[in-house]
Design an enzyme around this catalytic site. Structure first.
Site, PDB file in Angstrom:
ATOM      1  N   ARG A  59      17.966  17.835 -12.060  1.00  0.00           N
ATOM      2  CA  ARG A  59      18.813  18.094 -13.625  1.00  0.00           C
ATOM      3  C   ARG A  59      18.506  16.947 -14.390  1.00  0.00           C
ATOM      4  NH1 ARG A  59      24.760  20.160 -14.665  1.00  0.00           N
ATOM      5  NH2 ARG A  59      23.686  22.436 -14.303  1.00  0.00           N
ATOM      6  N   HIS A  86      17.494  26.827 -18.042  1.00  0.00           N
ATOM      7  CA  HIS A  86      18.449  26.495 -16.904  1.00  0.00           C
ATOM      8  C   HIS A  86      18.015  27.742 -15.976  1.00  0.00           C
ATOM      9  CE1 HIS A  86      21.578  25.331 -14.408  1.00  0.00           C
ATOM     10  NE2 HIS A  86      22.453  25.662 -15.214  1.00  0.00           N
ATOM     11  N   GLN A 108      20.355  29.293 -13.111  1.00  0.00           N
ATOM     12  CA  GLN A 108      21.495  29.820 -13.653  1.00  0.00           C
ATOM     13  C   GLN A 108      21.265  31.335 -13.982  1.00  0.00           C
ATOM     14  OE1 GLN A 108      24.956  28.573 -14.647  1.00  0.00           O
ATOM     15  NE2 GLN A 108      25.223  30.799 -14.605  1.00  0.00           N
ATOM     16  N   ASP A 122      27.417  30.450 -24.601  1.00  0.00           N
ATOM     17  CA  ASP A 122      27.376  29.137 -24.035  1.00  0.00           C
ATOM     18  C   ASP A 122      27.823  27.998 -24.986  1.00  0.00           C
ATOM     19  OD1 ASP A 122      26.644  26.983 -22.125  1.00  0.00           O
ATOM     20  OD2 ASP A 122      24.596  26.746 -23.005  1.00  0.00           O
ATOM     21  N   CYS A 163      27.748  30.745 -18.489  1.00  0.00           N
ATOM     22  CA  CYS A 163      27.370  29.894 -17.369  1.00  0.00           C
ATOM     23  C   CYS A 163      28.545  28.951 -16.948  1.00  0.00           C
ATOM     24  CB  CYS A 163      26.230  29.345 -17.730  1.00  0.00           C
ATOM     25  SG  CYS A 163      26.225  28.124 -19.068  1.00  0.00           S
ATOM     26  N   ARG A 194      25.685  31.142  -8.251  1.00  0.00           N
ATOM     27  CA  ARG A 194      25.026  30.195  -8.157  1.00  0.00           C
ATOM     28  C   ARG A 194      24.832  29.883  -6.773  1.00  0.00           C
ATOM     29  NH1 ARG A 194      24.823  26.672 -12.238  1.00  0.00           N
ATOM     30  NH2 ARG A 194      23.141  25.814 -11.302  1.00  0.00           N
TER      31      ARG A 194
HETATM   32  N1  NVA Z   1      23.941  24.420 -22.455  1.00  0.00           N
HETATM   33  C1  NVA Z   1      24.615  23.687 -21.557  1.00  0.00           C
HETATM   34  C2  NVA Z   1      24.695  24.206 -20.211  1.00  0.00           C
HETATM   35  C3  NVA Z   1      25.571  23.867 -19.138  1.00  0.00           C
HETATM   36  C4  NVA Z   1      25.486  24.320 -17.832  1.00  0.00           C
HETATM   37  C5  NVA Z   1      24.046  22.297 -21.572  1.00  0.00           C
HETATM   38  O1  NVA Z   1      23.099  21.923 -21.413  1.00  0.00           O
HETATM   39  O2  NVA Z   1      25.126  21.395 -21.355  1.00  0.00           O
HETATM   40  N1   CP Z   2      26.645  26.255 -15.237  1.00  0.00           N
HETATM   41  C1   CP Z   2      26.106  25.046 -14.670  1.00  0.00           C
HETATM   42  O1   CP Z   2      24.787  24.694 -14.581  1.00  0.00           O
HETATM   43  O2   CP Z   2      27.232  24.245 -14.126  1.00  0.00           O
HETATM   44  P1   CP Z   2      27.478  22.630 -13.970  1.00  0.00           P
HETATM   45  O3   CP Z   2      26.894  21.982 -15.311  1.00  0.00           O
HETATM   46  O4   CP Z   2      28.699  22.772 -13.447  1.00  0.00           O
HETATM   47  O5   CP Z   2      26.338  22.355 -12.674  1.00  0.00           O
END
Ligand code: NVA
Ligand code: CP
Length: 306
Positions: free
Chosen positions: A102, A129, A132, A221, A261, A289
């Site tokens: 990540r 992502h 997801q 989101d 998500c 997930r």
């Molecule tokens: N768009 C959000 C998704 C979180 C799962 C982010 O990148 O923080």
């Molecule tokens: N949706 C998602 O990726 O959640 P987290 O940021 O908690 O991993």
């Protein structure tokens, strides 16, 4: 050997194969029949950003598949002190069987994959992502929801991944963002090319009401993605009218599902009432997930090319 960094590296058939595998492994897990598809394998999980779902689902998933997972915060490994991505990739991949990252930059994932001896999975970047969306589409299949989707909100990593998936699988997608927060032009251009083959219909608009009209699935989101905290005040003003609330949801099909998500920020991108009314959809999506990623990991293991 294959990596799972972007749907653009996968054919429509391969994506459906992953989804089928995920559904099959989920069925087995629900019957407490945990088959050790990845026995004795180790997954390295490198996190530059926070996570609840991604961390717990990959760690538990790997355990249920007969392997183990290592949680590596970039703050605690030498990567966070400037060790190059390529060296980190060469070292870690010499000791583990798969890696999940990540990160902020999609290009870091690509560099890691270039130097990795093992399959690499995108656990979210600023750009995409995809794990997801495997969970989201699996939830749509389970709900037999129909696949005309409206995404309301920021033109961010989630919007990009919806665009990419729709353009490859060939479903109808409507993206509504405020002016100035549109999806990245390169994603849109690639989707146009994909849509010529798949027949996908993708609409881009600044009017969320136009987007949700008659759809099967409404999704959104956070307006403030990880790393954008300083932009919150400005964005909240500019996203006025983009909250998925009862009025907006009432324009979708009567039995439309709502996906998010998570984490969700009630009163911003979604009202408390809507997320609670659709808790069944949203928390099944979150659980998926786990199952979706088990499908991804087993698929990658079966495509190591040896
Ligand atoms: N768009 C959000 C998704 C979180 C799962 C982010 O990148 O923080
Ligand atoms: N949706 C998602 O990726 O959640 P987290 O940021 O908690 O991993």
């Amino acid at each position: 050997m294959r990596h799972f960094l972007t749907f653009e590296d996968f054919s429509k058939d391969e994506i459906f194969e992953i989804l089928r595998l995920a559904a099959e492994i989920k069925k087995e897990a629900k019957a407490k029949d945990y088959k050790p598809y990845l026995k004795n394998q180790t997954l390295a999980m490198i996190f530059e950003k926070s996570s609840t779902r991604t961390r717990v689902s990959f760690e538990t998933g790997m355990y249920q598949l007969g392997g183990q997972a290592l949680f590596l915060s970039s703050k605690d490994i030498q990567l966070g002190r400037g060790e190059p991505v390529r060296d980190t990739a060469r070292v870690i991949s010499s000791m583990v069987d798969m890696a999940m990252l990540r990160v902020y930059k999609q290009s870091d994932l690509e560099e890691f994959a270039k130097y990795s001896a093992v399959p690499v999975i995108n656990g979210l970047s600023d750009y995409l992502h995809p794990v997801q969306l495997i969970a989201d589409y699996l939830t749509m299949q389970e709900r037999a929801s129909g696949d005309c989707v409206a995404y309301i909100g920021d033109g961010n990593n989630m919007a990009h991944t919806w665009i990419s998936l729709a353009s490859i699988l060939g479903f109808e997608l409507r993206i509504a963002t405020p002016k100035g927060y549109e999806a990245d032009a390169s994603i849109v251009a690639q989707a146009e090319k994909n849509a010529k083959i798949s027949g996908a219909k993708i609409l881009y608009t600044h009017d969320p009401r136009e987007a949700v009209c008659g759809v099967d699935v409404v999704t959104t989101d956070t307006w403030v993605s990880m790393g954008q905290e300083s932009e919150k005040e400005r964005k909240v003003k500019q996203f006025e009218g983009f909250c998925v609330d009862k009025d907006m949801m009432s324009l979708a099909k009567k039995d439309a599902i709502f996906l998010h998500c998570l984490p969700a920020y009630r009163g911003y991108e979604v009202s408390d009432e809507i997320i609670e009314a659709h808790a069944g959809d949203v928390f099944s999506e979150a659980e998926n997930r786990l199952h979706g990623q088990k499908g991804v990991m087993v698929w990658l293991d079966r495509h190591r090319g040896n």
